[in-house]
Design a protein around this motif. Sequence first.
Motif, mmCIF file in Angstrom:
data_model
loop_
_atom_site.group_PDB
_atom_site.id
_atom_site.type_symbol
_atom_site.label_atom_id
_atom_site.label_comp_id
_atom_site.label_asym_id
_atom_site.label_seq_id
_atom_site.Cartn_x
_atom_site.Cartn_y
_atom_site.Cartn_z
ATOM 1 N N ALA A 406 -22.313 9.788 -18.100
ATOM 2 C CA ALA A 406 -22.621 10.992 -17.303
ATOM 3 C C ALA A 406 -21.943 12.137 -18.051
ATOM 4 O O ALA A 406 -20.723 12.343 -17.923
ATOM 5 C CB ALA A 406 -22.083 10.837 -15.894
ATOM 6 N N THR A 407 -22.722 12.865 -18.848
ATOM 7 C CA THR A 407 -22.109 13.841 -19.772
ATOM 8 C C THR A 407 -21.287 14.898 -19.039
ATOM 9 O O THR A 407 -20.187 15.246 -19.483
ATOM 10 C CB THR A 407 -23.177 14.539 -20.637
ATOM 11 N N GLY A 408 -21.808 15.412 -17.917
ATOM 12 C CA GLY A 408 -21.097 16.469 -17.188
ATOM 13 C C GLY A 408 -19.715 15.993 -16.747
ATOM 14 O O GLY A 408 -18.714 16.688 -16.940
ATOM 15 N N LYS A 409 -19.672 14.798 -16.169
ATOM 16 C CA LYS A 409 -18.408 14.262 -15.662
ATOM 17 C C LYS A 409 -17.448 13.986 -16.837
ATOM 18 O O LYS A 409 -16.255 14.274 -16.780
ATOM 19 C CB LYS A 409 -18.728 12.956 -14.916
ATOM 20 N N PHE A 410 -18.026 13.462 -17.897
ATOM 21 C CA PHE A 410 -17.211 13.134 -19.065
ATOM 22 C C PHE A 410 -16.582 14.407 -19.659
ATOM 23 O O PHE A 410 -15.388 14.453 -19.967
ATOM 24 C CB PHE A 410 -18.084 12.440 -20.124
ATOM 25 N N LEU A 411 -17.393 15.465 -19.774
ATOM 26 C CA LEU A 411 -16.863 16.710 -20.361
ATOM 27 C C LEU A 411 -15.805 17.343 -19.453
ATOM 28 O O LEU A 411 -14.807 17.872 -19.938
ATOM 29 C CB LEU A 411 -18.006 17.704 -20.621
ATOM 30 N N ALA A 412 -16.024 17.236 -18.142
ATOM 31 C CA ALA A 412 -15.024 17.802 -17.221
ATOM 32 C C ALA A 412 -13.672 17.108 -17.440
ATOM 33 O O ALA A 412 -12.622 17.766 -17.487
ATOM 34 C CB ALA A 412 -15.501 17.657 -15.779
ATOM 35 N N ALA A 413 -13.707 15.789 -17.624
ATOM 36 C CA ALA A 413 -12.453 15.049 -17.846
ATOM 37 C C ALA A 413 -11.848 15.415 -19.213
ATOM 38 O O ALA A 413 -10.625 15.571 -19.351
ATOM 39 C CB ALA A 413 -12.720 13.554 -17.755
ATOM 40 N N ALA A 428 -34.866 17.112 -28.345
ATOM 41 C CA ALA A 428 -36.297 16.929 -28.106
ATOM 42 C C ALA A 428 -36.571 16.712 -26.612
ATOM 43 O O ALA A 428 -37.414 15.900 -26.230
ATOM 44 C CB ALA A 428 -36.830 15.771 -28.937
ATOM 45 N N GLY A 429 -35.820 17.425 -25.788
ATOM 46 C CA GLY A 429 -36.045 17.366 -24.341
ATOM 47 C C GLY A 429 -35.615 16.058 -23.687
ATOM 48 O O GLY A 429 -35.942 15.806 -22.527
ATOM 49 N N GLY A 430 -34.854 15.212 -24.411
ATOM 50 C CA GLY A 430 -34.435 13.915 -23.857
ATOM 51 C C GLY A 430 -33.258 14.041 -22.905
ATOM 52 O O GLY A 430 -32.939 15.129 -22.415
ATOM 53 N N GLU A 431 -32.604 12.915 -22.652
ATOM 54 C CA GLU A 431 -31.430 12.888 -21.777
ATOM 55 C C GLU A 431 -30.278 13.664 -22.432
ATOM 56 O O GLU A 431 -30.188 13.703 -23.658
ATOM 57 C CB GLU A 431 -30.976 11.432 -21.588
ATOM 58 N N PRO A 432 -29.368 14.242 -21.641
ATOM 59 C CA PRO A 432 -28.233 14.934 -22.254
ATOM 60 C C PRO A 432 -27.345 13.981 -23.051
ATOM 61 O O PRO A 432 -27.135 12.841 -22.637
ATOM 62 C CB PRO A 432 -27.452 15.496 -21.066
ATOM 63 N N VAL A 433 -26.880 14.463 -24.196
ATOM 64 C CA VAL A 433 -25.934 13.704 -25.027
ATOM 65 C C VAL A 433 -24.777 14.651 -25.356
ATOM 66 O O VAL A 433 -24.853 15.847 -25.101
ATOM 67 C CB VAL A 433 -26.594 13.193 -26.336
ATOM 68 N N LEU A 434 -23.714 14.112 -25.938
ATOM 69 C CA LEU A 434 -22.585 14.951 -26.331
ATOM 70 C C LEU A 434 -22.840 15.527 -27.726
ATOM 71 O O LEU A 434 -23.482 14.882 -28.565
ATOM 72 C CB LEU A 434 -21.294 14.136 -26.320
ATOM 73 N N ARG A 435 -22.324 16.741 -27.930
ATOM 74 C CA ARG A 435 -22.513 17.417 -29.224
ATOM 75 C C ARG A 435 -21.160 17.920 -29.710
ATOM 76 O O ARG A 435 -20.493 18.678 -29.000
ATOM 77 C CB ARG A 435 -23.465 18.611 -29.036
ATOM 78 N N ALA A 436 -20.768 17.486 -30.899
ATOM 79 C CA ALA A 436 -19.482 17.923 -31.461
ATOM 80 C C ALA A 436 -19.707 18.431 -32.875
ATOM 81 O O ALA A 436 -20.256 17.723 -33.722
ATOM 82 C CB ALA A 436 -18.496 16.753 -31.475
ATOM 83 N N CYS A 437 -19.292 19.657 -33.119
ATOM 84 C CA CYS A 437 -19.511 20.270 -34.428
ATOM 85 C C CYS A 437 -18.148 20.704 -34.975
ATOM 86 O O CYS A 437 -17.347 21.312 -34.251
ATOM 87 C CB CYS A 437 -20.410 21.484 -34.234
ATOM 88 N N ILE A 438 -17.876 20.393 -36.224
ATOM 89 C CA ILE A 438 -16.608 20.830 -36.829
ATOM 90 C C ILE A 438 -16.796 22.274 -37.286
ATOM 91 O O ILE A 438 -17.560 22.546 -38.214
ATOM 92 C CB ILE A 438 -16.222 19.944 -38.033
ATOM 93 N N THR A 439 -16.124 23.176 -36.607
ATOM 94 C CA THR A 439 -16.326 24.596 -36.908
ATOM 95 C C THR A 439 -15.081 25.252 -37.500
ATOM 96 O O THR A 439 -15.106 26.430 -37.822
ATOM 97 C CB THR A 439 -16.705 25.364 -35.623
ATOM 98 N N SER A 440 -14.003 24.483 -37.613
ATOM 99 C CA SER A 440 -12.754 25.077 -38.093
ATOM 100 C C SER A 440 -12.319 24.445 -39.409
ATOM 101 O O SER A 440 -12.251 23.213 -39.510
ATOM 102 C CB SER A 440 -11.649 24.873 -37.056
ATOM 103 N N PHE A 441 -11.962 25.298 -40.361
ATOM 104 C CA PHE A 441 -11.438 24.755 -41.630
ATOM 105 C C PHE A 441 -10.030 24.199 -41.425
ATOM 106 O O PHE A 441 -9.465 23.582 -42.318
ATOM 107 C CB PHE A 441 -11.463 25.821 -42.742
#
Length: 459
Positions: A406-413, A428-441
């Motif tokens: 449950a992505t929402g609950k997981f992110l809240a924790a 592609a309009g599918g189920e929500p998944v988690l997204r993690a991007c490395i944005t910091s050097f």
Amino acid sequence: MNRTSASFMAFDELRSAVASLESDLASGPIVPSVTHEEIRGYLTSRYDFTKPTALDDVCADVEGMLRRWQVQVTHPRYFGLFNPSVTLAAIIADTLVAMYNPQLASWRTSPAANEIERHTLAWLTRKFGLPEATAATFTNGGAEANLSAVVVALTRAFPQYGEDGLRSLSAAPTLYLSGEAHHSFSKIAHLTGLGRRALRPVATDSRLKMDLDDLAARVASDRKSGCAPFLVVATAGTTAAGAIDPLPELASFCRSEGLWLHVDAAWGGAAVISPRLRGHLAGIENADSITCDAHKWFSVPMGAGMFFCRHAAAVGEAFRVETSYMPGKAGMAVDPYTTTIQWSRRFIGLKLFLALAQHGEAGYVDMIEHQTRMGDLLRTLLRQAGWRIVNTTPLPLVCFTRDGLATGKFLAALYARQIAWMSEVRLAGGEPVLRACITSFRTTASDVESVVREMSQLT
Ligand SMILES: Cc1ncc(COP(=O)(O)O)c(C=O)c1O
């Protein structure tokens, strides 16, 4: 060089302030817990602007608010939408710009600033493999660069568009982009008068890249029904999943169909300077225009986008204007108010120039490749910890899930425990998944390891 000038003394203080902020932020919270009522109440109780407040006090107060009440996007465990950590040189550049406040609308008003921007953009023009005569400009961001691309492409495809507007065209112009392209194009279709229905969403393949057969079928069917296809938008590094559309194939399709190819490389474009990554952008040199944001993977503060277009004459036509109140043209030098959307124009490019001059190209390659390695490590560790990776990209962006998540609950924790900031997304309009991007050097292997370890303990 006069190292005793007031600015240099101020920059020494800035340098130590930035260094202590970096270490404070790294050991502090990433995600705030606050309501808008709380912030509004605080502001109303302190600032009615009826009497002056000492600048030192206001600055300290504002800094306190920024520390407490924002997602700390420069934190090494901010794995979010592409808001980078920023280099010291770029912070100094923004300070210098504010001090001198150069006006870049015309060349005559700010010759040095205009030429510094031109010089910096020429470097990236060469990296993209575009011709020397390419028109290039700094923008507020990727959305403005994308808007510039659509306006210039319309101007070139439909000569009457500029004077008589879209209503004078006998066929409705249509543009093609995958469902994973950036949503600035919906607003752009609205703003330009094309209308949102002019956007033709093209299917994607299993790797979320634009499907060429579907593109060809849609263009053919639109031509048959009397529409006027004029533009294909390819994305090099989609926002959600980092997918790179098939640029060489799209370039040859556009050439054979007489369509403009715009490559939105707002985030991924910086990869062109990396020997390890540049091959993934092969074909970008054939683009008619490119968007690339300095305020993403070039690690400078917002807002700093860039727009490159090989058709300088079309750019000049799209933004031409004549006035008697602006300073006259200086020979062949370009006056940006006649070649871009903006009029008054901030010295946006100094932050990229200064950071590039300080770190050198090799320094930038190191930063970009370090982040790429951190993305690879994240992918590997997540797999080992039992997560399922659901996107494919050479860029440091990982989309992942596991059964019953449950992505929402997981992110809240995740936020409550200040483990990291990441987001959810539907591919592609599918189920929500988690997204993690490395944005910091500044993200290290131990940041990545600890995030994966602590995530495994969340339900
Ligand atoms: C692929 C892509 N294009 C365009 C944009 C818009 O850029 P900006 O936010 O700089 O206007 C973004 C923003 O994340 C993006 O990811």
